[in-house]
Scaffold this motif. Structure first.
Motif, mmCIF file in Angstrom:
data_model
loop_
_atom_site.group_PDB
_atom_site.id
_atom_site.type_symbol
_atom_site.label_atom_id
_atom_site.label_comp_id
_atom_site.label_asym_id
_atom_site.label_seq_id
_atom_site.Cartn_x
_atom_site.Cartn_y
_atom_site.Cartn_z
ATOM 1 N N GLN A 55 -2.322 9.784 -6.450
ATOM 2 C CA GLN A 55 -1.240 8.777 -7.051
ATOM 3 C C GLN A 55 -0.880 9.247 -8.282
ATOM 4 N N ASP B 283 0.826 -1.239 -0.128
ATOM 5 C CA ASP B 283 0.144 0.046 0.106
ATOM 6 C C ASP B 283 0.682 1.366 0.025
ATOM 7 N N GLN B 284 0.191 2.385 -0.554
ATOM 8 C CA GLN B 284 0.904 3.675 -0.779
ATOM 9 C C GLN B 284 0.472 4.340 0.413
ATOM 10 N N VAL C 23 5.702 10.226 -0.761
ATOM 11 C CA VAL C 23 4.874 8.856 -0.549
ATOM 12 C C VAL C 23 5.687 7.593 -0.397
ATOM 13 N N TYR C 24 5.141 7.060 0.625
ATOM 14 C CA TYR C 24 5.881 5.776 1.012
ATOM 15 C C TYR C 24 5.164 4.274 0.653
ATOM 16 N N THR C 25 5.726 3.119 0.635
ATOM 17 C CA THR C 25 5.165 2.033 0.288
ATOM 18 C C THR C 25 5.275 1.196 1.691
ATOM 19 N N CYS D 57 0.951 8.216 3.070
ATOM 20 C CA CYS D 57 1.575 9.369 3.484
ATOM 21 C C CYS D 57 2.195 9.514 4.895
ATOM 22 N N GLN E 39 3.687 6.282 -9.569
ATOM 23 C CA GLN E 39 3.641 5.632 -8.395
ATOM 24 C C GLN E 39 2.715 4.413 -8.411
ATOM 25 N N ARG E 40 1.733 4.452 -9.058
ATOM 26 C CA ARG E 40 0.943 3.094 -8.976
ATOM 27 C C ARG E 40 1.530 2.136 -9.784
ATOM 28 N N ALA F 281 4.033 0.663 -7.420
ATOM 29 C CA ALA F 281 3.497 -0.120 -6.310
ATOM 30 C C ALA F 281 3.050 -1.516 -6.900
ATOM 31 N N ARG G 225 10.317 4.983 1.215
ATOM 32 C CA ARG G 225 10.029 6.137 0.438
ATOM 33 C C ARG G 225 10.329 5.821 -1.148
ATOM 34 N N LEU G 226 9.344 6.082 -1.990
ATOM 35 C CA LEU G 226 9.463 5.593 -3.265
ATOM 36 C C LEU G 226 10.685 6.392 -3.936
#
Length: 105
Positions: free
Chosen positions: A67, A10-11, A27-29, A13, A71-72, A75, A47-48
């Motif tokens: 997003q 999941d992404q 944005v973090y995963t 913040c 980023q999508r 992920a 962090r991405l």
């Protein structure tokens, strides 16, 4: 204890000082789930942008309001990689179980 709100891949913040940082670079995963501490779930996030990792509590996380397609896709790639790893690990367990059962006979 309540169920986890976030899953691996999941992404999210970070919510620091009570508000979520909505900068796309931050944005973090979710890379790992950690045990609960004081009845609060914990996660390992990455962090991405630069790969920085940190441990955070569930209360410090929020779903991002936006997003980007990059980023999508990142992920999605991470989720697919994790699914492949899980499938391979499950297959190794099945093979080891069969071998063990065959050796007993």
């Amino acid at each position: 204890m309540e169920a986890r709100k976030f899953a691996i891949g999941d992404q999210v913040c970070l919510r620091l000082d009570g508000s979520a940082n909505e900068n796309p670079a931050d944005v973090y995963t979710i890379s790992r789930t950690l045990p609960a501490m004081a009845n609060v779930w914990q996660y390992r996030v990455k962090r991405l942008g630069d790969g920085q990792e940190r441990a955070v509590t569930e209360q410090q996380l929020a779903k991002p309001a936006f997003q980007t397609s990059a980023q999508r896709s990142m992920a999605d790639m991470q989720r697919d990689t994790q699914r492949i790893r899980n499938a391979r690990a499950s297959e190794r367990v099945r093979i080891a179980t069969r071998r063990s059962e065959q050796e007993r006979q």
